[in-house]
Design an enzyme around this catalytic site. Structure first.
Site, PDB file in Angstrom:
ATOM      1  N   ARG A  47       0.303  -1.284  -0.182  1.00 36.25           N
ATOM      2  CA  ARG A  47       0.159  -0.031   0.296  1.00 36.25           C
ATOM      3  C   ARG A  47       0.767   1.394  -0.239  1.00 36.25           C
ATOM      4  O   ARG A  47       0.417   2.326  -0.374  1.00 36.25           O
ATOM      5  CB  ARG A  47      -0.709  -0.069   1.346  1.00 36.25           C
ATOM      6  CG  ARG A  47      -2.228   0.961   1.152  1.00 36.25           C
ATOM      7  CD  ARG A  47      -2.866   1.146   2.643  1.00 36.25           C
ATOM      8  NE  ARG A  47      -3.806   0.142   2.512  1.00 36.25           N
ATOM      9  CZ  ARG A  47      -4.401  -0.676   4.110  1.00 36.25           C
ATOM     10  NH1 ARG A  47      -4.208   0.245   4.241  1.00 36.25           N
ATOM     11  NH2 ARG A  47      -4.707  -1.468   3.881  1.00 36.25           N
ATOM     12  N   HIS A  93      -8.266  -5.617  -7.540  1.00 39.54           N
ATOM     13  CA  HIS A  93      -7.602  -4.422  -6.195  1.00 39.54           C
ATOM     14  C   HIS A  93      -8.790  -4.534  -5.409  1.00 39.54           C
ATOM     15  O   HIS A  93     -10.094  -4.006  -5.305  1.00 39.54           O
ATOM     16  CB  HIS A  93      -7.344  -3.205  -6.413  1.00 39.54           C
ATOM     17  CG  HIS A  93      -7.020  -3.004  -5.239  1.00 39.54           C
ATOM     18  ND1 HIS A  93      -5.496  -2.472  -5.392  1.00 39.54           N
ATOM     19  CD2 HIS A  93      -7.090  -1.176  -4.733  1.00 39.54           C
ATOM     20  CE1 HIS A  93      -5.053  -1.708  -3.697  1.00 39.54           C
ATOM     21  NE2 HIS A  93      -5.930  -0.919  -3.942  1.00 39.54           N
ATOM     22  N   TYR A 137     -19.469   9.930 -14.962  1.00 40.81           N
ATOM     23  CA  TYR A 137     -19.552  11.260 -15.389  1.00 40.81           C
ATOM     24  C   TYR A 137     -17.809  11.717 -16.178  1.00 40.81           C
ATOM     25  O   TYR A 137     -18.188  11.899 -17.323  1.00 40.81           O
ATOM     26  CB  TYR A 137     -19.222  12.753 -14.987  1.00 40.81           C
ATOM     27  CG  TYR A 137     -20.837  12.692 -13.668  1.00 40.81           C
ATOM     28  CD1 TYR A 137     -21.532  12.214 -14.817  1.00 40.81           C
ATOM     29  CD2 TYR A 137     -21.324  13.013 -12.352  1.00 40.81           C
ATOM     30  CE1 TYR A 137     -23.558  12.121 -14.290  1.00 40.81           C
ATOM     31  CE2 TYR A 137     -22.393  13.031 -12.458  1.00 40.81           C
ATOM     32  CZ  TYR A 137     -23.432  12.311 -12.785  1.00 40.81           C
ATOM     33  OH  TYR A 137     -24.332  12.533 -11.998  1.00 40.81           O
TER      34      TYR A 137
END
Length: 760
Positions: A47, A93, A137
């Site tokens: 991470r 993931h 969007y």
């Protein structure tokens, strides 16, 4: 705690318990260590820390891998970010979509990433800190930098591993044809460690890498000639010294001080304004303006009148000075110190070496690791290509056998029950070649096809020889890598729009720090009031009537000192220590103020001798009750510590008693002892010191010194009696009192105050 046990909840099948109860005893300390270590390793490797080879964390690597499989190349159409995030989350993931989308958005922001890896279409946020639009969007595709990172991934350049559900595969590391770690930087916080790497210019990185290929042990000084410092996406001016940056690159730890880029804009008729066109990296413009406005309203920026945001696509912050007489450099220096127009980007090159070991690496080691990775990728790609060529040459060899023996081949195929085995036995060919001959179409048996196959065979044979020579010669491998680095440099060179350096280097302007500190305080007249019991306050204005001042019971006025808020108040205690207090930080006039011992660390048995406003070029005569003293410059009294600074060394029961200003042009000193004897001698006999016990001013059989006066012999010695009448003695009248320092003196003149003080 180490003897405590963790017991699983009831309901176990009891198969593991020694007594069949389903309870398994576990040492709590061991359990916590194992689980926390597993968590820490997961955070570090999965991470927070980037891989030194491709400069990527797993989430970024998975995003680019998913976009590659979706064929979102720079010349392809855009795809919805929701589709990309869905693929990444579903296949690679297993975390929340918000974290994946945030990572995707950042890779596309040209103010956050020096060389964006994602080409975004839609609202992807801005430098003001506004959030991007929802993923449904927005659309995205890869950039040329991203495709350079992925180049060769289908040619066995890197290893793959199974995904979390073992349904797909993902790359452990990317081929890394682009120096992503140093080019785009990285930041992350793991367990017990962190990383912070600023972005750099790719053209400079490639130039440094090319030099490192030729000179593997190149010095950091030489590398610094190619890579002088970071290159931030938002530009700005790096004012860190070259020595400091070199140390940071040598050790892998340090920092870079960056300032906003500004210019003075002339408005005519003597009017001007400051225009800021670039701000430091990772500073949100809206918060910068907001915090500056708060300081302006709090009257902590007295040189600034207003700040306006006139930004459109480019940044344009307008700073209006308070008056035309303000120095632009002084104004900006004040803003640099008070706002985020200057910030420091820390360097901590803590990365995963080989994808496994966290390690703080220096600049040379990071570049070497990238080059070694490129060498490994080159060898693997070459070996993969060699295997493909050998397989194709084997097939082409079979075709050539068929063309040379076409009639026999046709006969075997027509009449043999097992033509494949017959072909292998007849022409001594391989199974693969026999299968290729059997799959050969009749239309490809014409003469022209044979010529093309022979040409392809010759070309592949030549390529095979070249690859074998490459794999056998390390020098050739490094020459090939140098060529690849050179191609990357051409693609992102300084002559391109994206490759041009944005951050420049300069030395911070030399500005008087005291003037900057004074400028940060609004100049106002105040009167500092000190009581006999050590209570201190600052009242606005100079026209203060002492009769109107109120004090605590049994307390009264000791001193009323006119000052300005920009002044510094100096205090001398009976222990011989000097203290400094900024006048603007003194308690206000409400109530009785605050005790002096709260503001400074004065000894419990010490008292205040005198307080006065600091005069930069002033001098003071200080003396103890025993009559020992010296002249000290007021600059030596300044101290930034609350506990002050020891000046006059005194031993109990002696105390510091006298602290008077040395008037300009003073030539003589008059001292009076408790025995009412007065001595006058030249002031030149008093030494100037920074600290110490001092020298004897006047000799006493009993008692000590009472008071001193510094004066000019031409003007004569004056004193004031209890009735406020002024008395003067001329040079002729002082002849009998004249002597040398440390003499006893004579009885004071008639009319001298009974309290033994020149001030009456």
């Amino acid at each position: 705690m180490g003897n405590d046990l963790i017991q699983p909840p009831a309901g176990g099948n009891g198969s593991d318990g020694g007594d069949g109860s389903g309870v398994v005893p576990i040492d709590l300390t061991v359990a916590l260590e194992e689980r926390y270590l597993a968590y820490a390793l997961s955070t570090i490797m999965g991470r927070a820390l980037p891989d030194v080879r491709d400069g990527m964390k797993p989430v970024h690597r998975r995003i680019l891998h998913a976009m590659r499989l979706l064929r979102l190349n720079p010349d392809a159409a855009f795809a919805k970010c929701a589709r990309i995030v869905g693929d990444v989350m579903g296949k690679y993931h297993p975390h929340g979509d918000a974290s994946i989308y945030d990572a995707l958005v950042r890779l596309s922001q040209d103010f956050a990433v020096r060389y964006p890896l994602v080409d975004g279409q839609g609202n992807f946020g801005n430098i003001d800190g506004d959030n991007p639009a929802a993923m449904r969007y927005t659309e995205a595709r890869m950039t040329r930098a991203a495709t350079a990172l992925l180049d060769g991934i289908t040619e066995d350049a890197v290893d793959f591993r199974a995904t979390y559900n073992e349904e797909d595969e993902e790359p452990i590391v990317l081929p890394g044809g682009f120096p992503n770690l140093l080019a785009n930087g990285a930041a992350g916080i793991a367990v017990g460690m962190a990383t912070n790497i600023p972005p750099h210019n790719v053209d400079e990185l490639c130039e440094g890498a090319l030099h490192l290929i030729k000179h593997p042990n190149a010095s950091f000084e030489k590398l610094a000639e190619f890579i002088p410092g970071p290159d931030f996406p938002t530009g700005g001016v790096c004012v860190e010294s070259a020595e400091s940056m070199l140390t940071a690159y040598r050790t892998g730890r340090g920092g870079f001080r960056t300032r906003a880029r500004w210019e003075k804009e002339d408005l005519g008729r003597g009017q001007w304004q400051i225009v800021v066109t670039e701000i430091p990296y990772q500073v949100q413009k809206s918060k910068l303006i907001e915090k500056t406005a708060e300081l302006l309203l709090a009257r902590k920026l007295p040189l600034l009148a207003d700040i306006r945001d006139e930004s459109a696509e480019d940044i344009r912050l307008v700073l209006e000075p308070k008056s035309r007489s303000v120095e632009p450099d002084l104004l900006m220096e004040q803003l640099f110190r008070a706002t985020e127009l200057e910030n420091r980007f820390p360097l901590n090159m803590n990365v995963l070496d080989g994808g496994r070991v966290p390690k703080v690496m220096d600049l040379r080691a990071v570049l070497r690791a990238w080059l070694e990775h490129r060498k490994d990728v080159l060898q693997r790609r070459s070996s993969h290509r060699l295997a493909v060529i050998e397989k194709r040459l084997e097939v082409l060899g079979g075709y050539l056998v068929a063309y040379l023996n076409i009639d026999e081949v046709i006969r075997i195929i027509r009449f043999e029950d097992h033509p494949k085995e017959a072909l292998i036995k007849r022409f001594e060919i391989t199974d693969v070649q026999a299968e290729a001959i059997l799959n050969l179409r009749l239309r490809r048996l014409h003469k022209l096809e044979e010529v093309e196959i022979r040409a392809e065979n010759d070309a592949l044979s030549e390529e095979k020889a070249g690859i074998e020579a490459l794999l056998a010669d390390e020098d050739k491998q490094w020459k090939t890598i140098a060529w690849e680095v050179g191609e990357t440099r051409k693609l992102f060179g300084k002559n391109t729009e994206i490759g041009a350096r944005r951050t420049t280097f300069a030395q911070a302007a030399e500005v008087d720090m005291e003037a900057v500190a004074q400028a940060a305080i609004e100049r106002e007249p105040v009167t500092v009031v000190i009581s006999q019991k050590g209570w201190l306050r600052a009242l606005k204005g100079h026209s203060i009537d002492p009769a109107t001042l109120t004090f605590k019971e049994d307390d009264r006025l000791k001193q009323a000192i006119p000052a300005q808020t920009t002044d510094r108040l100096l205090l001398l205690s009976t222990s011989g220590r000097a203290y400094t207090l900024p006048v603007d930080r003194l308690p206000g006039g409400r109530g009785h103020g605050e005790p002096l011992r709260i503001l400074v660390e004065m000894e419990s048995d010490a008292d205040l001798v005198a307080g006065f406003v600091h005069v930069p070029d002033g001098k003071r005569l200080i003396a103890s009750t025993l009559g020992n003293g010296f002249i000290v410059p007021e600059s030596e009294l300044l101290s930034n510590q609350k506990k002050g600074k020891q000046l006059l060394n005194v031993t109990s029961p002696a105390e510091a008693l006298i602290c008077v200003a040395v008037p300009e042009g003073a030539t003589h000193l008059a001292s009076v002892g408790e025995n009412r004897k007065m001595l006058v001698f030249p002031l030149s006999q008093m030494p100037e010191m920074a600290r110490g016990k001092g020298v004897r001013i006047q000799k006493f059989k009993d008692g000590g010194i009472k008071d001193v006066s510094l004066f000019t012999m031409e003007e004569g010695l004056t004193w004031t009696d209890s009735a406020a009448r002024e008395h003067r003695r001329t040079a002729e009248e002082l002849t009998e009192y004249m002597g040398e320092r440390a003499q006893a003196g004579r009885m004071v003149p008639k009319g001298f105050p009974r309290n033994g003080r020149f001030a009456g």
